[in-house]
Design a protein around this motif. Sequence first.
Motif, PDB file in Angstrom:
ATOM      1  N   UNK A 134      57.961   7.816  16.354  1.00 15.78           N
ATOM      2  CA  UNK A 134      58.539   9.082  16.738  1.00 15.78           C
ATOM      3  C   UNK A 134      59.700   9.570  15.925  1.00 15.78           C
ATOM      4  N   UNK A 135      59.913  10.733  16.017  1.00 13.91           N
ATOM      5  CA  UNK A 135      60.901  11.339  15.179  1.00 13.91           C
ATOM      6  C   UNK A 135      62.247  10.887  15.665  1.00 13.91           C
ATOM      7  N   UNK A 136      63.478  10.579  15.104  1.00 10.95           N
ATOM      8  CA  UNK A 136      64.624  10.236  15.404  1.00 10.95           C
ATOM      9  C   UNK A 136      64.882   9.033  16.142  1.00 10.95           C
ATOM     10  N   UNK A 137      63.865   7.979  16.124  1.00 12.85           N
ATOM     11  CA  UNK A 137      63.948   6.792  16.542  1.00 12.85           C
ATOM     12  C   UNK A 137      64.569   5.817  15.301  1.00 12.85           C
ATOM     13  N   UNK A 138      65.358   4.966  15.615  1.00 10.67           N
ATOM     14  CA  UNK A 138      65.927   3.978  14.895  1.00 10.67           C
ATOM     15  C   UNK A 138      64.782   2.723  14.540  1.00 10.67           C
ATOM     16  N   UNK A 139      64.417   2.962  13.051  1.00 10.55           N
ATOM     17  CA  UNK A 139      63.553   1.906  12.853  1.00 10.55           C
ATOM     18  C   UNK A 139      63.806   0.943  11.930  1.00 10.55           C
ATOM     19  N   UNK A 140      63.257  -0.292  12.331  1.00 16.12           N
ATOM     20  CA  UNK A 140      63.677  -1.629  11.827  1.00 16.12           C
ATOM     21  C   UNK A 140      62.418  -2.677  11.654  1.00 16.12           C
ATOM     22  N   UNK A 141      62.526  -3.747  11.053  1.00 14.05           N
ATOM     23  CA  UNK A 141      61.030  -4.513  10.780  1.00 14.05           C
ATOM     24  C   UNK A 141      61.421  -5.978  11.359  1.00 14.05           C
ATOM     25  N   UNK A 142      60.366  -6.441  12.068  1.00 16.81           N
ATOM     26  CA  UNK A 142      60.377  -7.794  12.590  1.00 16.81           C
ATOM     27  C   UNK A 142      59.854  -8.910  11.480  1.00 16.81           C
TER      28      UNK A 142
ATOM     29  N   UNK B 299      72.785  -0.023  19.405  1.00 17.78           N
ATOM     30  CA  UNK B 299      73.360   1.399  19.960  1.00 17.78           C
ATOM     31  C   UNK B 299      72.528   2.610  19.894  1.00 17.78           C
ATOM     32  N   UNK B 300      71.285   2.315  19.509  1.00 13.49           N
ATOM     33  CA  UNK B 300      70.423   3.399  19.307  1.00 13.49           C
ATOM     34  C   UNK B 300      69.667   3.438  20.626  1.00 13.49           C
ATOM     35  N   UNK B 301      69.227   4.414  21.198  1.00 10.05           N
ATOM     36  CA  UNK B 301      68.643   4.716  22.566  1.00 10.05           C
ATOM     37  C   UNK B 301      67.045   4.319  22.168  1.00 10.05           C
ATOM     38  N   UNK B 302      66.349   4.611  21.373  1.00  4.06           N
ATOM     39  CA  UNK B 302      65.086   4.085  20.766  1.00  4.06           C
ATOM     40  C   UNK B 302      64.975   3.661  19.606  1.00  4.06           C
ATOM     41  N   UNK B 303      64.213   2.652  19.799  1.00  2.00           N
ATOM     42  CA  UNK B 303      64.031   1.486  18.476  1.00  2.00           C
ATOM     43  C   UNK B 303      62.448   1.356  18.324  1.00  2.00           C
TER      44      UNK B 303
END
Length: 108
Positions: free
Chosen positions: A20-28, A49-53
């Motif tokens: 989704x747009x505006x979600x913080x994205x990282x990798x496992x 601190x991001x509401x959506x990851x």
Amino acid sequence: MDEFVKNLKIAGGEILEEIPQDWYVTRAKFGVAENGAVWVEEYTKELFLSENVAIKLPKNEIYEKMTDVMDKIQNPGVFISGPSKTADVESFLVFGAHGPKRLGVIFI
């Protein structure tokens, strides 16, 4: 993979088809089926601190048990198995207490 999905959902996480747009994205680096957790080495303030990851997880890096991944941990990181939550004595449940309110995994 089915057990991973089931246990991630039990922990309050969700499977994403797209980010989704505006979600913080990282990798496992990998996931563990027995508890639906993912190992994330990017231990940053944005992760908590991001509401959506959204977490990108390679499909071929899902292991059955925690004991299967212990020698794969070579760098500092954290296991995450769903959005953060806490409950007080009266069982009032709060999401996002010390991390994201929503956590999703997308398979890559």
